[in-house]
Design a protein around this motif. Structure first.
Motif, PDB file in Angstrom:
ATOM      1  N   LEU A 211       0.822  -1.199   0.000  1.00  0.00           N
ATOM      2  CA  LEU A 211       0.000   0.000   0.000  1.00  0.00           C
ATOM      3  C   LEU A 211       0.864   1.260   0.000  1.00  0.00           C
ATOM      4  CD1 LEU A 211      -2.783   1.337   0.170  1.00  0.00           C
ATOM      5  CD2 LEU A 211      -2.666   1.098   2.665  1.00  0.00           C
ATOM      6  N   LEU A 212       1.957   1.235   0.761  1.00  0.00           N
ATOM      7  CA  LEU A 212       2.870   2.375   0.780  1.00  0.00           C
ATOM      8  C   LEU A 212       3.456   2.623  -0.608  1.00  0.00           C
ATOM      9  CD1 LEU A 212       4.505   4.551   2.266  1.00  0.00           C
ATOM     10  CD2 LEU A 212       6.191   2.779   2.831  1.00  0.00           C
ATOM     11  N   CYS A 213       3.893   1.570  -1.275  1.00  0.00           N
ATOM     12  CA  CYS A 213       4.437   1.716  -2.627  1.00  0.00           C
ATOM     13  C   CYS A 213       3.379   2.248  -3.589  1.00  0.00           C
ATOM     14  CB  CYS A 213       4.975   0.370  -3.124  1.00  0.00           C
ATOM     15  SG  CYS A 213       6.401  -0.252  -2.215  1.00  0.00           S
ATOM     16  N   ALA A 214       2.156   1.742  -3.467  1.00  0.00           N
ATOM     17  CA  ALA A 214       1.085   2.200  -4.344  1.00  0.00           C
ATOM     18  C   ALA A 214       0.768   3.677  -4.107  1.00  0.00           C
ATOM     19  CB  ALA A 214      -0.166   1.352  -4.127  1.00  0.00           C
ATOM     20  N   CYS A 215       0.767   4.095  -2.842  1.00  0.00           N
ATOM     21  CA  CYS A 215       0.481   5.500  -2.523  1.00  0.00           C
ATOM     22  C   CYS A 215       1.573   6.416  -3.059  1.00  0.00           C
ATOM     23  CB  CYS A 215       0.344   5.674  -1.014  1.00  0.00           C
ATOM     24  SG  CYS A 215      -1.118   4.873  -0.302  1.00  0.00           S
ATOM     25  N   LEU A 216       2.826   5.990  -2.942  1.00  0.00           N
ATOM     26  CA  LEU A 216       3.932   6.799  -3.446  1.00  0.00           C
ATOM     27  C   LEU A 216       3.892   6.880  -4.970  1.00  0.00           C
ATOM     28  CD1 LEU A 216       6.822   5.593  -1.105  1.00  0.00           C
ATOM     29  CD2 LEU A 216       5.561   7.755  -0.988  1.00  0.00           C
ATOM     30  N   LEU A 217       3.552   5.791  -5.621  1.00  0.00           N
ATOM     31  CA  LEU A 217       3.425   5.807  -7.085  1.00  0.00           C
ATOM     32  C   LEU A 217       2.277   6.714  -7.520  1.00  0.00           C
ATOM     33  CD1 LEU A 217       4.029   2.048  -7.995  1.00  0.00           C
ATOM     34  CD2 LEU A 217       5.523   3.990  -8.509  1.00  0.00           C
ATOM     35  N   PHE A 218       1.181   6.669  -6.777  1.00  0.00           N
ATOM     36  CA  PHE A 218       0.047   7.537  -7.082  1.00  0.00           C
ATOM     37  C   PHE A 218       0.429   8.999  -6.938  1.00  0.00           C
ATOM     38  CE2 PHE A 218      -3.651   9.950  -5.524  1.00  0.00           C
ATOM     39  CZ  PHE A 218      -4.495   9.822  -6.622  1.00  0.00           C
ATOM     40  N   ALA A 219       1.152   9.336  -5.865  1.00  0.00           N
ATOM     41  CA  ALA A 219       1.594  10.716  -5.660  1.00  0.00           C
ATOM     42  C   ALA A 219       2.560  11.146  -6.765  1.00  0.00           C
ATOM     43  CB  ALA A 219       2.251  10.860  -4.290  1.00  0.00           C
ATOM     44  N   ALA A 220       3.460  10.235  -7.159  1.00  0.00           N
ATOM     45  CA  ALA A 220       4.389  10.557  -8.247  1.00  0.00           C
ATOM     46  C   ALA A 220       3.646  10.771  -9.563  1.00  0.00           C
ATOM     47  CB  ALA A 220       5.426   9.434  -8.393  1.00  0.00           C
ATOM     48  N   ALA A 221       2.611   9.967  -9.810  1.00  0.00           N
ATOM     49  CA  ALA A 221       1.813  10.136 -11.025  1.00  0.00           C
ATOM     50  C   ALA A 221       1.072  11.465 -11.019  1.00  0.00           C
ATOM     51  CB  ALA A 221       0.825   8.977 -11.162  1.00  0.00           C
ATOM     52  N   MET A 222       0.531  11.838  -9.864  1.00  0.00           N
ATOM     53  CA  MET A 222      -0.158  13.117  -9.756  1.00  0.00           C
ATOM     54  C   MET A 222       0.813  14.269 -10.025  1.00  0.00           C
ATOM     55  SD  MET A 222      -2.972  14.786  -9.175  1.00  0.00           S
ATOM     56  CE  MET A 222      -4.116  13.688  -8.312  1.00  0.00           C
ATOM     57  N   GLY A 223       1.998  14.187  -9.448  1.00  0.00           N
ATOM     58  CA  GLY A 223       2.994  15.229  -9.671  1.00  0.00           C
ATOM     59  C   GLY A 223       3.433  15.318 -11.114  1.00  0.00           C
ATOM     60  N   THR A 224       3.608  14.166 -11.767  1.00  0.00           N
ATOM     61  CA  THR A 224       4.000  14.152 -13.174  1.00  0.00           C
ATOM     62  C   THR A 224       2.932  14.795 -14.046  1.00  0.00           C
ATOM     63  OG1 THR A 224       5.262  12.111 -12.810  1.00  0.00           O
ATOM     64  CG2 THR A 224       4.685  12.661 -15.089  1.00  0.00           C
ATOM     65  N   ALA A 225       1.674  14.516 -13.731  1.00  0.00           N
ATOM     66  CA  ALA A 225       0.580  15.112 -14.496  1.00  0.00           C
ATOM     67  C   ALA A 225       0.548  16.628 -14.335  1.00  0.00           C
ATOM     68  CB  ALA A 225      -0.751  14.507 -14.056  1.00  0.00           C
ATOM     69  N   ARG A 226       0.873  17.119 -13.142  1.00  0.00           N
ATOM     70  CA  ARG A 226       0.876  18.564 -12.918  1.00  0.00           C
ATOM     71  C   ARG A 226       1.996  19.247 -13.696  1.00  0.00           C
ATOM     72  NH1 ARG A 226      -3.419  20.593 -12.031  1.00  0.00           N
ATOM     73  NH2 ARG A 226      -2.597  22.339 -10.819  1.00  0.00           N
ATOM     74  N   VAL A 227       3.151  18.590 -13.787  1.00  0.00           N
ATOM     75  CA  VAL A 227       4.246  19.151 -14.589  1.00  0.00           C
ATOM     76  C   VAL A 227       3.922  19.029 -16.073  1.00  0.00           C
ATOM     77  CG1 VAL A 227       6.701  18.962 -15.148  1.00  0.00           C
ATOM     78  CG2 VAL A 227       5.935  18.612 -12.796  1.00  0.00           C
ATOM     79  N   MET A 228       3.319  17.929 -16.463  1.00  0.00           N
ATOM     80  CA  MET A 228       2.971  17.698 -17.867  1.00  0.00           C
ATOM     81  C   MET A 228       1.980  18.736 -18.371  1.00  0.00           C
ATOM     82  SD  MET A 228       1.750  14.040 -19.478  1.00  0.00           S
ATOM     83  CE  MET A 228       3.260  13.219 -18.983  1.00  0.00           C
ATOM     84  N   SER A 229       1.109  19.212 -17.484  1.00  0.00           N
ATOM     85  CA  SER A 229       0.132  20.224 -17.868  1.00  0.00           C
ATOM     86  C   SER A 229       0.679  21.642 -17.706  1.00  0.00           C
ATOM     87  CB  SER A 229      -1.137  20.076 -17.017  1.00  0.00           C
ATOM     88  OG  SER A 229      -0.851  20.268 -15.648  1.00  0.00           O
TER      89      SER A 229
END
Length: 340
Positions: A211-229
């Protein structure tokens, strides 16, 4: 409830050092590569990915990634309210009294809510501190321009550790540092900590780690999307990621002390003496007061040295005793008190 004693799976001090080290390395590396890295990531923009992570039902849009965090927060608040209601006299309030009778009419439910109150309190305080207090305080104080205003507009670029050009009337909404969406996503790490460090059994610990790994991956994906936009710089996202994780870690082990080290194990403190009801809201209030006073202090000093309203420095002087009193009250309420 049975005793919850957990073996050291990921020692808290080791994780703390890792968060600080990798966070510092990321901020140092990204500091001089913000512009070109933002342009590079934006060049590979995937519209479906940006839309998925950015949309929200609560903004009258399609379901998006942020909704997962919002539902988690709503659930945490409702469960904490029910947990606090169990030990609160409320005969004079018919609605609350009826809700309490429904809960206490099921002894196993009321016992479970009381048992988990410290965990629920941690989820509320850590989420509020990470997603609201940390983000809003730094946005007001640093006032960094967003990439769109720099790359496509006329705003000058400023590093994450420099004061931006916004005055205090615009810093809250238009400032870039740190990323609020990334910080909101990181709050899920608190739930992973509860599963990993305060539940017994190797299978539960393994699930907690996943769950910790999944949460960190989710946060990284959210951050990547914010930079991508082109809504945030990479350093905005990196600080929210590591800074939010660090804040959650410190609150779990040292602030609220959800678990207590005992030799080679962790012991869940909430099973012995549940915290008083409603304490999470008291802590959030005093932490908000401290962050507000800190923001006023920084803004006063900033505008005294750099901007057109030097008289605002008087608010910096007034804010110091408020900060002291707020910190004193949080310690009296039970935050960051020394171990016995």
């Amino acid at each position: 409830m049975h005793s919850t004693t957990v073996r050291h799976f990921l020692p808290d001090r080791l994780v703390l050092v890792a968060i600080i080290f990798f966070g510092a390395v990321a901020m140092i590396f990204l500091d001089s590569h913000d512009v070109w890295l933002t342009k590079l990531i934006a060049a590979y923009r995937q519209e479906w990915f940006v839309t998925l992570m950015g949309d929200s039902l609560f903004e009258l849009e399609q379901p998006g990634g942020g909704d997962l965090v919002v539902f988690f927060l709503i659930g945490s608040v409702l469960l904490y309210l029910a947990s606090s209601l169990v030990d609160t006299p409320c005969d004079h309030w018919p609605v609350l009294g009826r809700a309490k009778r429904i809960i206490t009419g099921r002894p196993s439910l009321s016992s479970a809510l009381r048992y988990h109150r410290l965990r629920l309190e941690f989820l509320l305080v850590s989420s509020f501190s990470c997603a609201i207090l940390m983000v809003k305080t730094l946005k007001w104080a640093m006032a960094r321009p967003r990439p769109k205003l720099t790359i496509f507009g006329t705003m000058p670029f400023s590093d994450w550790h420099e004061f931006g050009p916004f005055f205090l009337d615009a810093g809250t909404y238009r400032a870039s540092f740190p990323s609020g969406h990334a910080a909101l996503a990181v709050t899920l790490v608190g739930l992973a900590y509860v599963a990993l460090y305060s539940t017994a059994g190797p299978r539960r610990q393994k699930n907690g780690l996943l769950l910790l790994c999944a949460c960190l991956l989710f946060a990284a994906a959210m951050g990547t999307a914010r930079v991508m936009s082109i809504a945030h710089w990479p350093t905005d996202v990196a600080f929210s990621f590591f800074g939010g994780w660090l804040l959650i870690h410190c609150l779990f082990f040292y602030g609220l002390r959800v678990v207590e080290p005992q030799g080679g194990t962790y012991h869940y403190r909430g099973q012995d003496t549940p915290p008083p009801p409603w304490r999470a809201f008291i802590l959030c209030w005093y932490l908000s007061l401290f962050c507000l006073a800190l923001t006023v202090c920084i803004l006063g000093l900033r505008h005294f040295f750099f901007d057109r309203w030097p008289w605002l420095v008087c608010f910096s002087v007034v804010s110091l005793p408020v900060m002291y009193q707020a910190l004193r009250k949080t310690r009296e309420a039970g935050l960051f008190i020394p171990r016995a």
